[in-house]
Motif scaffolding. Structure first.
Motif, short mmCIF file in Angstrom:
data_model
loop_
_atom_site.label_atom_id
_atom_site.label_comp_id
_atom_site.label_asym_id
_atom_site.label_seq_id
_atom_site.Cartn_x
_atom_site.Cartn_y
_atom_site.Cartn_z
N TYR A 11 0.84 -1.18 0.00
CA TYR A 11 0.00 0.00 0.00
C TYR A 11 0.88 1.24 0.00
CZ TYR A 11 -4.06 -2.81 1.43
OH TYR A 11 -5.08 -3.74 1.50
N LEU A 46 3.58 0.79 2.77
CA LEU A 46 3.26 -0.21 3.77
C LEU A 46 3.17 -1.58 3.14
CD1 LEU A 46 0.38 1.72 5.59
CD2 LEU A 46 2.66 1.32 6.51
N PHE A 76 0.37 -5.68 9.36
CA PHE A 76 1.11 -4.63 8.69
C PHE A 76 2.51 -4.46 9.27
CE2 PHE A 76 -1.63 -2.36 5.76
CZ PHE A 76 -2.87 -2.86 6.07
N GLY A 77 3.43 -4.08 8.39
CA GLY A 77 4.73 -3.59 8.84
C GLY A 77 4.62 -2.13 9.22
N SER A 78 5.72 -1.58 9.70
CA SER A 78 5.72 -0.20 10.17
C SER A 78 5.93 0.81 9.05
CB SER A 78 6.78 -0.01 11.25
OG SER A 78 8.04 -0.41 10.75
N PRO A 131 -4.49 4.31 3.50
CA PRO A 131 -3.63 3.55 2.59
C PRO A 131 -4.33 3.31 1.25
CG PRO A 131 -3.63 2.57 4.78
CD PRO A 131 -4.71 3.61 4.76
N GLN A 184 0.69 5.23 1.35
CA GLN A 184 -0.07 6.13 2.21
C GLN A 184 0.53 7.53 2.18
OE1 GLN A 184 -0.44 5.12 6.42
NE2 GLN A 184 -2.43 6.12 6.51
#
Lengths: 113, 111
Positions: free
Chosen positions: B36, B87, B101-103, B44, B38
């Motif tokens: 994604y 993301l 999700f990752g950071s 996102p 953002q």
């Protein structure tokens, strides 16, 4: 793809009050979700909104604090109850089409004083 | 427990300077890996879904690839409008099928 809208886009609230966020999807989705995103951080799933039944909450989130409704396939609400400054965050609605692709709304930026 | 780690946390590129973002994951049965974009103050925006190792997908200057342990988002000749946070998320084949999700990687492309 699905287009998701949220209302309000932002709000500033007093401690102890409640805010209800609305989410509208322009087409039917199989699943709807609510996420929280704190400044500079990634997304945390609050709950899965189930049509016509109680939402499924993730660890650390409870129905009394975050009641959720989903009366039909394209609409859901999230209420943030008895707010404190720690609830200041961006709240995101999300909808999944089919079994995979998930789309997000623009978010509601909440500030609690 | 599913885990996603993205690197670097932040990346600054000159316009036209190609690079790659990394997403490492551990999941109990990968159903899909998602990328994604953002922008600040927005939700996102879906870019890609990858399902199996060796799969690649492209969109304009972006190409996503997938191995059994990680995914890369390659950005070729980036422009300032590519500046955003990217993301990565994984969906396991378990019953919940939730996204983890990752950071994120905050990308800045300088003109």
């Amino acid at each position: 793809s699905a287009v998701i809208s949220q209302k309000p886009s932002r709000d500033i609230c007093q401690r102890g009050t409640s805010l209800t966020i609305q989410c509208q999807v322009d087409s039917q989705v199989t699943m709807m979700f609510w996420y929280r995103q704190q400044p500079g951080q990634s997304l945390t799933l609050i709950a899965t909104a189930n049509q016509g039944s109680e939402a499924t909450y993730e660890s650390g989130f409870v129905i009394d604090k975050f009641p959720i409704s989903r009366p039909n396939l394209t609409f859901s609400t999230l209420t943030v109850s008895n707010m404190s400054p720690e609830d200041s965050s961006i709240y995101l609605c999300s909808g999944r089409q089919g079994s995979d692709t998930q789309y997000f709304g623009p978010g509601t930026r909440l500030t609690v004083l | 427990e599913d885990q996603v780690t993205q690197s670097p946390e932040a990346l600054r590129l000159q316009e036209g300077e190609s690079s790659s973002l990394n997403c490492s994951y551990t999941v109990s049965g990968l159903r899909g890996l998602f990328w994604y974009r953002q922008d600040p103050g927005k939700g996102p925006e879906f870019l890609f879904t990858l399902y199996s190792a060796g799969e690649e997908k492209e969109k304009e200057r972006l190409k996503a690839t997938l191995t059994k342990k990680e995914s890369f988002l390659h950005i070729t000749a980036p422009k300032p409008e590519d500046s955003a946070t990217y993301l990565c998320a994984v969906q396991s084949s378990g019953s919940a099928r939730q996204l983890t999700f990752g950071s994120g990687t905050q990308l800045t492309v300088l003109p």
